[in-house]
Scaffold this motif. Sequence first.
Motif, PDB file in Angstrom:
ATOM      1  N   PHE A  45       1.399  13.664  -0.762  1.00 26.49           N
ATOM      2  CA  PHE A  45       0.519  13.510   0.320  1.00 26.49           C
ATOM      3  C   PHE A  45       1.331  13.792   1.465  1.00 26.49           C
ATOM      4  N   GLU A  46       0.834  14.970   2.380  1.00 27.39           N
ATOM      5  CA  GLU A  46       1.368  14.886   3.480  1.00 27.39           C
ATOM      6  C   GLU A  46       0.673  13.987   4.566  1.00 27.39           C
ATOM      7  N   VAL A  47       1.546  13.448   5.542  1.00 25.89           N
ATOM      8  CA  VAL A  47       0.782  12.617   6.443  1.00 25.89           C
ATOM      9  C   VAL A  47       0.593  13.657   7.763  1.00 25.89           C
ATOM     10  N   ARG A  48      -0.828  13.599   8.052  1.00 25.35           N
ATOM     11  CA  ARG A  48      -1.151  14.462   9.103  1.00 25.35           C
ATOM     12  C   ARG A  48      -1.570  13.712  10.249  1.00 25.35           C
ATOM     13  N   GLU A  49      -1.608  14.160  11.474  1.00 25.13           N
ATOM     14  CA  GLU A  49      -1.920  13.714  12.477  1.00 25.13           C
ATOM     15  C   GLU A  49      -3.510  13.071  12.846  1.00 25.13           C
ATOM     16  N   ASP A  50      -4.010  13.878  11.859  1.00 24.94           N
ATOM     17  CA  ASP A  50      -5.797  13.648  12.126  1.00 24.94           C
ATOM     18  C   ASP A  50      -6.200  12.796  10.936  1.00 24.94           C
ATOM     19  N   ASN A  51      -5.388  12.038  10.313  1.00 25.09           N
ATOM     20  CA  ASN A  51      -5.474  11.186   9.078  1.00 25.09           C
ATOM     21  C   ASN A  51      -6.287  10.045   9.704  1.00 25.09           C
ATOM     22  N   LEU A  52      -7.405   9.516   9.084  1.00 26.51           N
ATOM     23  CA  LEU A  52      -8.096   8.374   9.395  1.00 26.51           C
ATOM     24  C   LEU A  52      -7.418   7.183   9.763  1.00 26.51           C
ATOM     25  N   PHE A  53      -6.321   6.846   9.065  1.00 27.14           N
ATOM     26  CA  PHE A  53      -5.313   5.853   9.237  1.00 27.14           C
ATOM     27  C   PHE A  53      -4.351   5.832  10.169  1.00 27.14           C
ATOM     28  N   MET A  54      -4.238   6.904  10.915  1.00 30.27           N
ATOM     29  CA  MET A  54      -2.943   7.413  11.699  1.00 30.27           C
ATOM     30  C   MET A  54      -3.263   6.346  12.954  1.00 30.27           C
ATOM     31  N   GLU A  55      -2.129   5.503  13.237  1.00 29.12           N
ATOM     32  CA  GLU A  55      -2.020   4.710  14.522  1.00 29.12           C
ATOM     33  C   GLU A  55      -1.452   5.714  15.731  1.00 29.12           C
ATOM     34  N   ALA A  56      -1.730   5.183  16.818  1.00 33.04           N
ATOM     35  CA  ALA A  56      -1.305   5.967  18.215  1.00 33.04           C
ATOM     36  C   ALA A  56       0.045   6.380  18.214  1.00 33.04           C
ATOM     37  N   ASP A  57       1.017   5.089  17.701  1.00 31.74           N
ATOM     38  CA  ASP A  57       2.376   5.633  17.533  1.00 31.74           C
ATOM     39  C   ASP A  57       2.638   6.571  16.565  1.00 31.74           C
ATOM     40  N   GLY A  58       1.837   7.259  15.704  1.00 32.59           N
ATOM     41  CA  GLY A  58       2.282   8.216  15.025  1.00 32.59           C
ATOM     42  C   GLY A  58       2.564   7.843  13.420  1.00 32.59           C
ATOM     43  N   GLN A  59       2.406   6.603  13.379  1.00 34.51           N
ATOM     44  CA  GLN A  59       2.671   5.940  12.044  1.00 34.51           C
ATOM     45  C   GLN A  59       1.435   5.715  11.285  1.00 34.51           C
ATOM     46  N   LEU A  60       1.433   5.794   9.993  1.00 32.75           N
ATOM     47  CA  LEU A  60       0.137   5.558   8.870  1.00 32.75           C
ATOM     48  C   LEU A  60       0.100   4.041   8.793  1.00 32.75           C
ATOM     49  N   ASN A  61      -1.028   3.597   9.254  1.00 33.15           N
ATOM     50  CA  ASN A  61      -1.631   2.204   8.889  1.00 33.15           C
ATOM     51  C   ASN A  61      -1.194   1.884   7.397  1.00 33.15           C
ATOM     52  N   SER A  62      -0.671   0.594   7.213  1.00 36.85           N
ATOM     53  CA  SER A  62      -0.275   0.203   5.772  1.00 36.85           C
ATOM     54  C   SER A  62      -1.375   0.219   4.804  1.00 36.85           C
ATOM     55  N   CYS A  63      -2.528   0.256   5.267  1.00 37.23           N
ATOM     56  CA  CYS A  63      -3.847   0.236   4.106  1.00 37.23           C
ATOM     57  C   CYS A  63      -3.816   1.611   3.479  1.00 37.23           C
ATOM     58  N   ALA A  64      -3.336   2.725   4.445  1.00 34.39           N
ATOM     59  CA  ALA A  64      -3.414   4.031   3.766  1.00 34.39           C
ATOM     60  C   ALA A  64      -2.403   3.986   2.835  1.00 34.39           C
ATOM     61  N   LEU A  65      -1.284   3.121   2.731  1.00 28.51           N
ATOM     62  CA  LEU A  65      -0.095   3.339   1.549  1.00 28.51           C
ATOM     63  C   LEU A  65      -0.759   2.690   0.380  1.00 28.51           C
ATOM     64  N   VAL A  66      -1.503   1.594   0.764  1.00 28.76           N
ATOM     65  CA  VAL A  66      -2.059   0.735  -0.339  1.00 28.76           C
ATOM     66  C   VAL A  66      -3.266   1.852  -1.095  1.00 28.76           C
ATOM     67  N   GLU A  67      -3.916   2.449  -0.366  1.00 28.67           N
ATOM     68  CA  GLU A  67      -4.959   3.417  -0.815  1.00 28.67           C
ATOM     69  C   GLU A  67      -4.400   4.521  -1.475  1.00 28.67           C
ATOM     70  N   ASN A  68      -3.209   5.222  -0.841  1.00 28.08           N
ATOM     71  CA  ASN A  68      -2.494   6.097  -1.638  1.00 28.08           C
ATOM     72  C   ASN A  68      -2.117   5.832  -2.900  1.00 28.08           C
TER      73      ASN A  68
END
Length: 155
Positions: A45-68
């Motif tokens: 899975f490539e972490v993209r800027e437009d991801n629903l779980f992307m935080e303002a600091d460019g990091q993916l919210n931890s909920c997305a990792l559980v969902e992954n």
Amino acid sequence: MSFGIMTQNNDLEKIDVLTLLPQRPPFVMIDQLTHFDEVVTSTRFEVREDNLFMEADGQLNSCALVENIAQTCAARMGYINSYIIKDKVKLGFIGAIKRLEILRPARKGEVLSTSIEVMQEVGAVTMVNATVKVGEETLVTAEMKIALSDIEAVN
């Protein structure tokens, strides 16, 4: 569950992951099934800027990792249903998460490799150990219990 077959990884790359999952964009957290056997399933899975779980600091919210991780489990069951037992993709539910350890969040542009290892399968309930990595660096480890329903996914 014994399938008595092995798959070629290059054959998996040709599968549209949306045919394996009940989830639909923008809630899809895997791009490709990369490995499947009776015990281990892996996705990327490539972490993209437009991801629903992307935080303002460019990091993916931890909920997305559980969902992954959950969607890697869903891809495993979707593959089994679609390609092995020739059935419809079914809805699954997270039954429990144990020993979740998030060592660091994923960042925009990183490619996650997620692997689940089946520890136990009883009826429609599967217990897996999961690892999410970027390259050789482990980001997340967890145990997850997934319950598969008889409800067909709407595709």
